[in-house]
Design a protein around this motif. Structure first.
Motif, short mmCIF file in Angstrom:
data_model
loop_
_atom_site.label_atom_id
_atom_site.label_comp_id
_atom_site.label_asym_id
_atom_site.label_seq_id
_atom_site.Cartn_x
_atom_site.Cartn_y
_atom_site.Cartn_z
N LEU A 186 1.07 -1.07 0.04
CA LEU A 186 -0.15 -0.05 0.00
C LEU A 186 0.77 1.16 -0.08
O LEU A 186 0.34 2.37 0.03
N LYS A 193 -12.74 -8.13 3.24
CA LYS A 193 -12.06 -7.14 3.00
C LYS A 193 -10.49 -7.54 2.81
O LYS A 193 -9.90 -7.07 1.66
N SER A 195 -8.27 -7.06 -1.01
CA SER A 195 -7.12 -6.45 -1.22
C SER A 195 -6.16 -7.28 -2.01
O SER A 195 -5.33 -7.01 -2.93
#
Length: 290
Positions: free
Chosen positions: A74, A192, A196
């Motif tokens: 990220l 979730k 990702s």
């Protein structure tokens, strides 16, 4: 003990811990392990795996399973290097451990606690959630297709957890008291994380992320209990060698007992559990993209 969350359809990475379908009822392994009177040579014979002792196990390589840091994926400054590690893990190993995965510590702690409490319940209480004919969900042992096949030295409890409309709430236990809420929160957090991971994997292997958008929306939660075998521990397996016919399998190990082995380059490599990580298995369905 452990909990697996399998996302996606059917479609090879291999682990000892798939096929889908129903299962014949068999005796409870946890109760069998706890009864010296019942654990006879004839009884244990159905659990002995004939070829397990001849397998090559590379215990010295237990620290080599790739570790992927979701935080670095990220971060614009580190994403390129971490994505290269992710691609290597998917293509060469089929497994990786993911850290900084974003699932709150308390959600994982609650899930671990309630899984342990569930398997500590009296057998008659757990049997209230036993598998029913024609259904893979519930408490029992999965993939028992004949009366003479070798059995795994384990008990399992399985639920369709996502999407919500796929749930059969008659299987969701009322004990321990907070178990349903723990499953709900853990399952939602896993969705979730899976989204990702699927996005990053798609970019890493040069696949349009939109092609994977609906491939991981189904989730089956499998909780496994492996009691100690006091008679022939070297000849039984908690989960026979298999590949996961799924998109991704995310594994949470409840304690630090080292038991899982993964197959790579013709040998089995033990996985050393990390308290801060989840283990991810690239399933057969995703492997078609790699």
């Amino acid at each position: 003990m452990e909990v697996e969350a399998r996302s996606g359809g059917s479609g090879a990475s291999e682990g000892r811990w798939s096929q889908s379908g129903t299962s014949l009822p068999v005796r409870n392994v946890q109760a069998l392990a706890g009864s010296a009177a019942e654990l006879t040579a004839d009884t244990i014979q159905r659990y002995i795996q004939p070829d397990v002792e001849g397998d090559t196990v590379l215990a010295e390589h237990s620290d080599e399973v790739p570790v992927i840091d979701l935080g670095k994926l990220l971060d614009a400054e580190s994403v390129e290097a971490e994505a290269a590690k992710l691609r290597f893990a998917c293509e060469d190993w089929g497994f990786f451990q993911v850290v900084n995965h974003g699932i709150p510590i308390e959600v994982i702690a609650d899930m671990k606690h309630d899984i342990q409490k569930f398997f500590q319940l009296p057998l008659e209480v757990k049997n209230a959630y036993a598998q029913r004919v024609g259904d893979l969900q519930g408490y029992g042992q999965a993939f028992v297709l004949s009366d003479d096949q070798k059995l795994d030295w384990s008990d399992m409890f399985g639920l369709f957890s996502q999407p919500p409309q796929a749930r059969d709430m008659s299987y969701w236990p009322n004990q321990p008291p907070n178990f349903r809420n723990s499953i709900e929160e853990y399952s939602s957090e896993l969705m979730k994380l899976t989204h990702s991971l699927a996005t990053f994997i798609a970019k890493t292997i040069d696949v349009d992320p939109e092609l994977m958008e609906d491939k991981h929306v189904g989730q089956f939660l499998r909780m496994n209990y492996y009691p100690p075998c006091t008679t022939t521990p070297e000849k039984v397996l908690g989960f026979s060698p298999h590949s996961d016919g799924s998109f991704l399998t995310i594994l949470l190990e409840v304690n630090a007992v080292q038991g899982l082995q993964i197959r790579r380059h013709g040998a089995w490599i033990p996985v050393k559990p990390r308290a801060d990580a989840l283990l991810v298995n690239v399933g057969d369905f995703l492997e078609l993209f790699c």
